[in-house]
Design an enzyme around this catalytic site. Structure first.
Site, PDB file in Angstrom:
ATOM      1  N   GLY A 126      33.932  40.275  42.586  1.00  0.00           N
ATOM      2  CA  GLY A 126      32.627  40.699  43.058  1.00  0.00           C
ATOM      3  C   GLY A 126      32.590  42.156  43.495  1.00  0.00           C
ATOM      4  O   GLY A 126      33.609  42.854  43.560  1.00  0.00           O
ATOM      5  N   HIS A 127      31.370  42.633  43.810  1.00  0.00           N
ATOM      6  CA  HIS A 127      31.173  44.028  44.176  1.00  0.00           C
ATOM      7  C   HIS A 127      31.920  44.384  45.455  1.00  0.00           C
ATOM      8  O   HIS A 127      32.040  43.583  46.373  1.00  0.00           O
ATOM      9  CB  HIS A 127      29.671  44.337  44.339  1.00  0.00           C
ATOM     10  N   ASN A 128      32.453  45.603  45.479  1.00  0.00           N
ATOM     11  CA  ASN A 128      33.166  46.184  46.631  1.00  0.00           C
ATOM     12  C   ASN A 128      34.520  45.557  46.911  1.00  0.00           C
ATOM     13  O   ASN A 128      35.184  45.949  47.887  1.00  0.00           O
ATOM     14  CB  ASN A 128      32.327  46.112  47.926  1.00  0.00           C
TER      15      ASN A 128
END
Length: 355
Positions: free
Chosen positions: A260-262
Site C-alpha cells: 500500500g501507499h507510503n
C-alpha cells in the site's frame, strides 16, 4: 536453444568439488527419473538416489559424501547445501527472455527519454517523457514505462509490466509479467468525520456518523525500489501520497503481493504470495511474511521478524519476533492456543457427561 556446459566448469561456478570426467558435457538439468544420457540429474539428497536407476543420466549433482561411482555415474558434482546449489545450477541453464538485442522498431520512445548503452527494448514497449533506462537493461514486449521513471542498469522487466510516472527502479531489478508499480494509493476522506473513523476511535462502541461521499486523495509521492529486488507476477505497489513508497535493496516479492501507499519495506525482506501490507506501515530489514499474511496500516514490524502464513498483524511487532494467527500472537502462544482449541470438543464432552 540448447546450452552445454562441462562438469568441471559447472563445479567451478558452484564452488564445489567434482569427481570423474570433468570434460563431460551436459545440456540441461533434470530430475533423476527424467534424465537422459546428456542431462544433469539432480539428486542432492540421498532419498533421491534410488531414482537415478530409473533414468539414463551419466552425470549428477549429489550430496557432499555420496559414493558417485557406486551409483554408476561417469561424473558427479558434490554439494553441501542442495538448495543453495540450485541457485547456481538454474542460473547456468537459464535461457533468459529471448529478446533480440537493440530497440525494436515498434517501440514508442519519447524523444526526451534516455536509453543506456546495450539496453534491449522489445516490441510495443512505451517509454514516456524524461524516462531513463540504464545500461544493459532488458525491457520485454508491451511494457509501459511512465514519464520521469528511472530504471537502473541490468534491470529485467518482463512482458506486460506497468511502471507509473516518477518511479525509481534500482540496478539488477527483476520485474515479472503483469506487475504494476506506481498505481495510486487507496486513499479517501469524507468532509465530516466518518463512521469508519468513529469506529476506530471507539472500537465500535459508538458509531453515530451518517454515511458520506468519499473524496479522493491523489497520490504524488512515487515509488522507490532498491537494487537487486525481485518483484513477482501481478504484484501491485502503490505510490505514496506525499513521500515515496519504498522497497529496500535485495527484497523478494512473490506473486500477487500488494504494497500500500507510503509503506516502507527494509532490506532483504521476503514477502510470499498474496501478502498485503496496508498504508504507511514500516517493515524492518530481513523480515519474512508467509503466504496470505497481512498487516494493517500505520504499524511497525521489527527487523528479523517472521510472520507465519495467513497471519493478520493488527499491532506493532517487536524486532526478531515470530508471529502467527489472527490476530497475530507469538508463534509459541498460537501453537498452544491451537492445541487447546483442538481439545475443546473432548473437554466439552467430558463436562456434559457424554464421554
Amino acid at each position: 536453444m540448447t546450452r552445454s556446459i562441462t562438469i568441471a566448469d559447472l563445479a567451478q561456478q558452484l564452488g564445489a568439488p567434482f569427481g570423474g570426467n570433468g570434460e563431460f558435457c551436459v545440456t540441461r538439468a533434470c530430475e533423476p527419473r527424467d534424465a537422459g544420457p546428456d542431462d544433469l540429474a539432480l539428486a542432492m539428497d540421498p532419498r533421491f538416489a534410488e531414482n537415478l536407476k530409473d533414468g539414463a543420466a551419466k552425470a549428477a549433482v549429489l550430496w557432499a559424501d555420496a559414493d558417485w561411482q557406486a551409483l554408476g555415474l561417469e561424473a558427479a558434482i558434490l554439494v553441501g547445501r542442495g538448495r543453495l546449489a540450485m541457485a547456481g545450477i538454474t542460473a547456468a541453464f537459464d535461457h533468459g527472455v529471448g529478446l533480440e538485442e537493440g530497440i525494436h522498431p515498434t517501440a514508442v520512445i519519447h524523444e526526451s527519454a534516455e536509453i543506456g548503452a546495450g539496453a534491449t527494448i522489445g516490441p510495443l514497449v512505451v517509454i514516456g517523457a524524461g524516462a531513463s533506462v540504464g545500461a544493459g537493461a532488458k525491457i520485454a514486449p508491451q511494457v509501459s514505462i511512465g514519464a520521469g521513471v528511472t530504471i537502473g542498469e541490468a534491470a529485467l522487466i518482463h512482458a506486460g509490466a506497468k511502471i507509473g510516472a516518477r518511479a525509481k527502479i534500482g540496478d539488477r531489478v527483476i520485474i515479472q509479467p503483469g506487475a504494476v508499480i506506481g498505481a495510486d494509493g487507496f486513499s479517501f476522506v469524507t468532509v465530516e468525520k466518518s463512521h469508519v473513523e468513529e469506529a476506530r476511535e471507539s472500537l465500535g462502541a459508538a458509531v453515530e456518523a451518517e454515511g458520506q461521499a468519499w473524496q479522493r486523495i491523489a497520490s504524488i509521492g512515487g515509488v522507490e525500489i532498491g537494487d537487486d529486488v525481485e518483484i513477482g507476477a501481478n504484484v501491485t505497489i502503490d505510490q505514496g501520497t506525499i513521500r515515496a513508497t519504498k522497497i529496500g535493496d535485495g527484497c523478494k516479492l512473490d506473486n500477487q503481493v500488494h504494497i500500500g501507499h507510503n509503506v516502507v519495506v527494509g532490506r532483504h525482506c521476503l514477502l510470499c504470495g498474496q501478502v498485503g501490507i496496508a498504508g504507511s506501515t514500516v517493515v524492518g530489514d530481513y523480515v519474512v511474511m508467509g503466504g496470505q499474511a497481512g498487516a494493517a496500516d500505520n504499524l511497525s514490524i521489527g527487523s528479523g521478524a517472521i510472520i507465519g502464513a495467513g497471519t493478520g498483524v493488527l499491532s506493532n511487532v517487536p524486532k526478531g519476533r515470530s508471529m502467527m494467527g489472527y490476530p497475530a500472537v507469538a508463534m509459541q502462544t498460537h501453537v498452544e492456543m491451537y492445541k487447546a482449541l483442538r481439545r475443546l470438543p473432548r473437554l466439552l464432552a467430558k463436562l456434559s457427561g457424554k464421554d
